[in-house]
Scaffold this active site. Structure first.
Site, PDB file in Angstrom:
ATOM      1  CD  GLU A 105      -2.663  -1.259   1.647  1.00  0.00           C
ATOM      2  OE1 GLU A 105      -2.246  -1.090   3.318  1.00  0.00           O
ATOM      3  OE2 GLU A 105      -4.176  -1.667   1.819  1.00  0.00           O
TER       4      GLU A 105
ATOM      5  CD  GLU B 235      -3.810  -7.472   3.144  1.00  0.00           C
ATOM      6  OE1 GLU B 235      -4.858  -6.602   4.028  1.00  0.00           O
ATOM      7  OE2 GLU B 235      -2.301  -6.374   3.225  1.00  0.00           O
TER       8      GLU B 235
HETATM    9  C1  GAL Z   1      -4.920  -3.574   3.809  1.00  0.00           C
HETATM   10  C2  GAL Z   1      -3.870  -3.633   4.500  1.00  0.00           C
HETATM   11  C3  GAL Z   1      -3.689  -4.205   5.676  1.00  0.00           C
HETATM   12  C4  GAL Z   1      -4.514  -4.512   6.622  1.00  0.00           C
HETATM   13  C5  GAL Z   1      -5.927  -4.673   6.149  1.00  0.00           C
HETATM   14  C6  GAL Z   1      -6.740  -4.340   6.755  1.00  0.00           C
HETATM   15  O1  GAL Z   1      -5.552  -2.820   2.939  1.00  0.00           O
HETATM   16  O2  GAL Z   1      -2.456  -3.944   3.195  1.00  0.00           O
HETATM   17  O3  GAL Z   1      -2.232  -4.543   6.484  1.00  0.00           O
HETATM   18  O4  GAL Z   1      -4.887  -3.744   7.252  1.00  0.00           O
HETATM   19  O5  GAL Z   1      -6.108  -4.222   4.858  1.00  0.00           O
HETATM   20  O6  GAL Z   1      -6.924  -4.990   8.169  1.00  0.00           O
END
Ligand code: GAL
Length: 998
Positions: free
Chosen positions: A409, A485
């Site tokens: 990010e 993620e």
């Molecule tokens: C994503 C980010 C993570 C964490 C997650 C939410 O956008 O890459 O570091 O913040 O969201 O828990």
């Protein structure tokens, strides 16, 4: 004015070029991990530098343990933010309030420390900026918290007593590059050590160990400065460095982590390391290892310990790896920074695919429309390259590392391009990953986070909406896809895992993903009266914070697996077992009826490491079982086997005796380094169709009359108040049952503020579902029993649920048939639909026949196994760090709550209960129900902020739900899928209540 070093964008002064990390060498090392003198100043310039001098007396300072974070050792406080920088954004400047820890370590150089060669002082991790002195001489400064930094100390180091002084600033220019979603935890949090480098020692070495799957040969070349020899005794290799050796080998994969012990000898040093042969390539739009597509069943792992923060010891790292292996996880993204280097040794050894991510995130610039983003400002490029080099050089020799990730990010920018060019040139053997630039210029993978199922499906078909730039679109469309993620594991959930897995298994392009995230970062704290709980953002008086968003892992902070991890392990199991009745003409009870389909979902491994066993239960009691022969299946292969003939006789004959459950498990055939023989890797169970009539028919046929008796109404052994609410059943005082639709919103119900779609909890509260009123319209006692008509509704709306309770009684049992008719436009889902009743607190023992042993909800129920389960009310609670709805057991056909005095019980043990005390039995008549029991109300659960806010009362509150709304993943990802939504619609359900047999 030249900037202060801590506000200097250039990364460091005086440090050496990065090199490979290795644990085993014959060169001397002196760890300096111990208790150091410590002094905290509120500003970077507030205290002088006299402390660095030899003769300075720091005996009146505080102490700090290294490795550690001073904020977790009683000095200052931790702070949590997700995206926002907790200081004004004006790069590279930092506030005057810049907590600064002066550290002093006195150590004696061992008398046998060698005289020749060089000695280096190594720091494996300091957050966020350090200035270092040895014996009063300044060695230099560095930034880059989760990266190694070394200084040459030859000539400064002296025999006997030495004084190491380290000044650490919490904030620095580097902080702008370290905006990861986690606690801000300053300190010297990884190892500090002296490393002797004898003359002719290994300066650096690089292992090239590829595998050709077409020939079965490995190629080994070890490049080393200076030159030396490499031996691999098991392979008979004795070669010069720089020389290619080609020979047949067994390859390394995460499923078959074959390592070979190797030795590298230069004139001054011998290093021991392990080699894994494997080749990673992007081919045919897929990421392949050793010629085969791999499927990531991964997690994002931040380093975390509830007491020590990011100072994670070896035993904890090993436990993490073992827990991952035990839960079928095969991949880890080191979000969002390189981990302690020893963690990668463990990944090599146990077998995990690693996406090694650089210590880089500038997410907070997103709040400023990316204005001033360091990755798009060439003044920062040297710092970015320094970070890339420190990661790649340190970790390059690990076979487990299959992908380099530039960071997380940071938006887009030329700095990322510079990093990717450098890494590609330095290490062409591994693909690159970066998610945050939609055009993927610096990534060999199309990576996304939290994409919906529908979107993933389109991507799987390579039919995703196009990018504006046709060339970039064509390039991206050809890339393999990963969800770096997904499935935000915050609180109860994540829901929808099974549906994602189906997509990964359907579309070759979808190569799996990494659940966010591995562990809740709750910090262990105690109430004034000594009760332990886990703290989150805001608990330390932070002026800017993001609450419990830091607790979004599959493990609780103390590393107890959450139900989410159990669910994930089931969904990703590498063997799929389906058990079904063959149903020839409806006959049952013959051996050939039970068919088992086994699919090997490994990418590389056969099933030789697994034993298969079947078992049979009649009404939940084991009635037979034994080993099951499954033919050897290569990866991707499947077979159908029939349970052995004696299965039926073991079950006691045809199924007239009650429901028969067939369960087949794949268990480890032998002990492994991560679980013992018999550990269940995968299982399947015959689908249980709801039995035609679960409850005893006695309660349905005929009834006793209901009669008014003073201020009460009686019906058989049941006593009601004049409003028709049950108050007593035989000897048992009860409250309710009444219709209930409220649940303490989960983090996923609450959703994230930035979600585009409606968030359930917001809607529910807006409409007042947490404050429903019950109005009684009619109570009719008569020969057929008791009829109670009500309307259940929230204030200020016309919405309502017309609810009718029809009570009847016979043979000591009471039957309750409920009908619910919604009125008004319920264009949002209900949290739950069912009954809530209160029973005396003494009824703490719970036995049920249904899904277990753990909790489940409509979209988190893959791991729920039907059986006869026993637990306690206390054992049925899931201690989410921020309390919220939890603990439902699905598919329950009957349940008993009994007096638990004198009994202790764990969660979901399959033992039968001891006969004792009065209790309550609830039976489903047609549809099974969801069972939840707790010592506080849903309203109390909702109001609690920490587990210690929940206090047991005089009542056990029991929810018997006809339906539940799904969980979803809206705390960061998509909401509940349509098929798991609980729509308000006419409903009918029936339960039978009785006192269980003693
Ligand atoms: C994503 C980010 C993570 C964490 C997650 C939410 O956008 O890459 O570091 O913040 O969201 O828990």
């Amino acid at each position: 004015m030249s900037p202060e070093y801590y506000e200097d964008i250039s990364p460091s002064t005086g440090t050496l070029a990065p090199r490979a990390w290795y644990a085993a060498s014959d060169a001397k090392r002196l760890p300096l991990n111990e208790t150091w003198d410590f002094r905290l100043s509120p500003t970077a310039v507030g205290s002088g530098t006299e402390f660095t001098e030899d003769g300075y007396d720091s005996s009146d300072w505080d102490k700090t343990v290294v490795p550690g974070h001073w904020v977790l050792q009683g000095h200052g406080a931790p702070a949590y933010t997700n995206v926002r920088y907790p200081f004004p954004v004006d790069p590279p400047r930092v506030p005057d309030e810049n907590p600064t820890g002066d550290h002093r370590c006195l150590f004696d150089l061992p008398a046998d420390w060698p005289g020749g060669g060089e000695t280096l002082l190594r720091f494996d991790g300091v957050e966020s900026c350090a200035r270092v002195w040895l014996n009063g001489r300044e060695l230099g400064t560095f930034q880059g918290s989760r990266l190694p930094h070394e200084f040459r100390v030859t000539g400064v180091l002296r025999p006997g007593r030495n004084v190491l002084a380290v000044r650490v600033h919490q904030w620095s220019a580097g902080s702008y590059l370290e905006d990861q979603d986690m606690w801000w935890l300053p300190g010297v949090f990884r190892d500090v050590a002296l490393h002797h480098r004898p003359e002719g020692a290994v300066d650096d070495y690089t292992v090239h160990s590829s595998y050709d799957h077409t020939s079965g040969e490995g190629t080994l070349r070890v490049d080393c400065r200076p030159r030396g020899r490499v031996t691999v005794p098991e392979l008979g290799i004795d070669a010069a460095t720089g020389e290619n050796v080609v020979l047949p080998v067994e390859p390394w994969t995460a499923e078959t982590p074959r390592l070979y012990d190797a030795r590298l000898a230069t004139p001054g040093e011998t290093v021991h390391f392990r080699i894994g042969f494997r080749t990673v390539r992007i081919e045919d739009g897929q990421l392949k290892v050793n010629g085969k597509r791999v499927l990531f069943r991964g997690v994002n792992r931040h380093e975390f310990h509830p007491e020590h923060g990011r100072a994670v010891d070896e035993a904890t790292m090993r436990l993490d790896v073992q827990l991952m292996k035990r839960h079928n996880i095969n991949a880890v993204r080191t979000s969002h920074a390189p981990p302690h280097p020893a963690f990668l040794d463990l990944c090599d050894e146990y077998g995990l695919w690693v996406v090694d991510e650089c210590d880089l995130e500038t997410h907070g610039f997103g709040e400023l429309d990316w204005e001033g983003n360091p990755v798009d400002d060439e003044r920062w490029t040297a710092a970015l390259l320094d970070r890339a080099e420190r990661m790649v050089e340190r970790d390059k020799n690990h076979p487990s590392v299959v992908v380099w990730s530039l960071g997380n990010e940071c938006g887009s920018g030329a700095g990322l391009g510079a990093m990717s060019r450098w890494i590609r040139e330095r290490d062409p053997s591994r693909p690159l990953h970066y998610e945050n630039d939609p055009e993927c210029p610096d990534s060999d993978l199309y990576s996304r986070m939290y994409a919906t199922h529908d979107e993933v499906e389109l991507i799987g078909q390579r039919k995703e909406p196009p990018l504006e730039d046709a060339a970039a679109d064509a390039r991206r469309r050809a890339l393999p896809f990963v969800l770096c993620e997904y499935a935000h594991a915050m609180g109860n959930g994540p829901g929808g895992l099974s549906e994602y897995q189906r997509l990964f298994e359907t579309y070759e392009r979808c190569q799996g993903g990494f659940v966010w995230e591995w562990i809740d970062h709750g910090l262990l704290r105690r109430t004034d009266d000594g009760r332990a709980y886990f703290a989150y953002g805001g608990d330390f008086g932070e002026e800017v914070h993001d609450g419990n968003f830091v607790c979004d892992g599959l493990l609780f902070p103390d590393r107890t697996p959450s139900p989410g991890l159990t669910e994930f392990a089931k969904v990703i199991e590498p063997v799929r077992i389906e058990v079904a009745r063959a149903e020839p003409g409806g006959t049952s009870g013959t051996a050939s009826d039970v068919i088992v389909r086994v699919r090997n979902l490994h990418d590389f491994a056969g099933l030789g490491h697994l034993d298969f066993e079947w078992s049979c239960q009649v009404r939940g009691e084991r009635a037979g079982g034994g080993p099951l022969a499954v033919p050897p299946l290569g990866p991707g292969e499947s077979a159908t086997v029939t349970l052995p003939v004696d299965a039926v006789s073991a079950a006691g004959g045809p199924s007239g005796r009650g429901e028969i459950l067939w369960t087949v498990r794949a268990v480890l055939a032998q002990d492994t380094s991560w679980a013992g023989q018999g550990h269940t890797v995968a299982w399947g169970q015959s689908a249980v169709s709801p039995p035609a009539a679960i409850a005893s028919s006695a309660a349905r046929t005929g009834t006793e009359p209901a009669r008014h008796a003073g201020e009460t109404i009686t019906l058989g052994s049941a006593v009601f108040d004049t409003a028709g609410v049950l108050t007593r059943l035989g000897p048992l005082a009860l409250t309710g049952p009444r219709l209930d639709v409220w649940r303490a919103p989960t983090d996923n119900d609450e959703g994230a503020p930035w979600q585009p779609e409606a968030r359930s909890a917001t809607t529910w509260r807006e409409y007042g579902l947490h404050r429903m009123r019950h109005r009684t319209d009619c109570v009719e006692a008569g020969p057929e029993g008791l009829l109670v008509r009500t309307r259940v509704a929230p204030a200020a709306t016309g919405l309502g649920l017309r609810t009718t309770y029809r009570w009847s009684s016979s043979a000591g049992k009471v039957r309750l048939a409920v009908t619910v008719e919604p009125e008004g436009a319920w264009d949002f889902p209900l949290p739950r639909l069912g009954l809530r009743l209160g029973v005396p607190a003494a009824l703490g023992d719970v036995t049920w026949y249904g899904g277990g042993p753990g909790e489940a909800y409509p979209d988190t129920r893959a791991a729920s196994m039907t059986g006869l389960w026993h637990s306690t009310v206390d054992g049925m609670q899931t201690p989410y760090v921020r309390p919220q709805e939890n603990g439902a057991r699905p598919d329950v056909q009957w349940a008993e709550l009994r007096d638990s005095s004198g009994r202790s019980g764990g969660s979901g043990t399959p033992d039968p209960p001891l006969p004792h005390g009065p209790g309550l039995r609830v039976e489903a008549e047609a549809d099974p129900f969801w069972l939840t029991a707790r010592r506080w109300t849903s309203e109390e659960l909702d109001a609690a902020e920490h587990t210690t806010d929940l206090v047991a009362g005089e009542t056990v509150w029991v929810n018997l739900d006809h339906a539940q709304h799904g969980i979803g993943s809206q705390s960061c990802g998509p909401g509940v899928l349509p098929q798991h939504r609980l729509t308000a619609a006419p409903a009918e359900f029936t339960l039978v209540f009785g006192i269980p047999d003693a």
